[in-house]
Design an enzyme around this catalytic site. Structure first.
Site, mmCIF file in Angstrom:
data_model
loop_
_atom_site.group_PDB
_atom_site.id
_atom_site.type_symbol
_atom_site.label_atom_id
_atom_site.label_comp_id
_atom_site.label_asym_id
_atom_site.label_seq_id
_atom_site.Cartn_x
_atom_site.Cartn_y
_atom_site.Cartn_z
ATOM 1 N N HIS A 77 -4.172 -2.762 3.495
ATOM 2 C CA HIS A 77 -2.751 -3.291 2.892
ATOM 3 C C HIS A 77 -3.652 -4.592 1.513
ATOM 4 C CE1 HIS A 77 1.522 -3.972 1.616
ATOM 5 N NE2 HIS A 77 1.056 -5.370 2.183
ATOM 6 N N ASN A 103 -5.381 4.953 5.681
ATOM 7 C CA ASN A 103 -6.261 4.367 4.375
ATOM 8 C C ASN A 103 -6.965 2.192 4.044
ATOM 9 O OD1 ASN A 103 -3.634 2.985 3.637
ATOM 10 N ND2 ASN A 103 -3.178 3.654 2.199
ATOM 11 N N ARG A 105 -5.396 -5.165 -5.499
ATOM 12 C CA ARG A 105 -4.828 -4.026 -5.830
ATOM 13 C C ARG A 105 -6.386 -3.696 -6.405
ATOM 14 N NH1 ARG A 105 0.104 -2.450 -2.752
ATOM 15 N NH2 ARG A 105 -0.125 -0.377 -3.959
ATOM 16 N N LYS A 116 -6.047 -2.711 8.845
ATOM 17 C CA LYS A 116 -5.204 -1.771 9.274
ATOM 18 C C LYS A 116 -6.062 -0.869 11.138
ATOM 19 C CE LYS A 116 -2.340 -0.604 5.280
ATOM 20 N NZ LYS A 116 -2.277 0.902 4.654
ATOM 21 N N TYR A 150 7.440 -2.525 7.446
ATOM 22 C CA TYR A 150 7.137 -1.446 6.508
ATOM 23 C C TYR A 150 9.094 -1.371 6.147
ATOM 24 C CZ TYR A 150 2.407 -0.974 5.281
ATOM 25 O OH TYR A 150 1.508 -0.614 4.912
ATOM 26 N N GLU A 190 5.367 -11.423 2.564
ATOM 27 C CA GLU A 190 4.145 -11.065 4.418
ATOM 28 C C GLU A 190 3.805 -11.996 5.104
ATOM 29 O OE1 GLU A 190 4.514 -6.584 1.277
ATOM 30 O OE2 GLU A 190 2.910 -8.173 1.477
#
Ligand code: IDP
Ligand code: MG
Length: 140
Positions: free
Chosen positions: A115, A112, A85, A9, A49, A126
């Site tokens: 992604h 954060n 994840r 990000k 998003y 995506e």
């Protein structure tokens, strides 16, 4: 081999952590099969998003994701979605496990660092959002 989609990000790029985070990703056994540096507009960030459109943080999220360049990548590994994840950690760095990317580098639940797709189905959607078929090259 399973694929997942990640985005380093804009906060990750601003903090000059691209290399550190990719190093952690590769050391965890993921192979980079597509990568670029790009900048989302408010429109494209909002589209990426769109699932969060009704959430109170949506405006802030769109602002943040379009605030500077980002680095989307397609990663390949057995069990890529779930394993990725696990290495990025919980959305809120305060709740993320020790050693995870977000625990190490993220400032807040909004900013954060990274992604990771939440399902194999969403990973494919995506990946197609950022990359054409010609840009996806099987690892080695
Ligand atoms: P995830 O990235 O861990 O899958 P999601 O719940 O899908 O988390 O939220 C997408 C992104 O929206 C988060 O990574 C974060 O940047 C932002 N976000 C989520 N919850 C909040 C919040 O409560 N405040 C501000 N931003 C948030
Ligand atoms: Mg999510």
């Amino acid at each position: 081999m399973e694929k997942t989609l990640t985005i380093l990000k804009p906060d990750c790029v601003r903090k000059q952590l691209i290399g550190a985070v990719i190093d952690q990703i590769e050391r965890a056994g993921f192979r980079v099969v597509a990568m670029k540096k790009t900048r989302l507009t408010q429109e494209t960030a909002g589209e990426f998003y769109a699932v969060h459109r009704e959430r109170p943080f949506y405006g802030e999220l769109v602002e943040f994701m379009s605030s500077g360049p980002c680095v989307p990548m397609i990663l390949e590994k057995d069990n890529a979605v779930t394993d990725f994840r696990a290495i990025i950690g919980a959305t809120d760095p305060a709740e993320a496990a020790a050693g995870t990317v977000r625990k190490l580098y993220a400032d807040s639940k909004g900013e954060n660092i990274i992604h990771g797709s939440d399902s194999v189905e969403n990973a494919a959607i995506e990946a197609a959002f950022f990359f054409s078929a010609e840009e996806v090259v099987r690892a080695n």
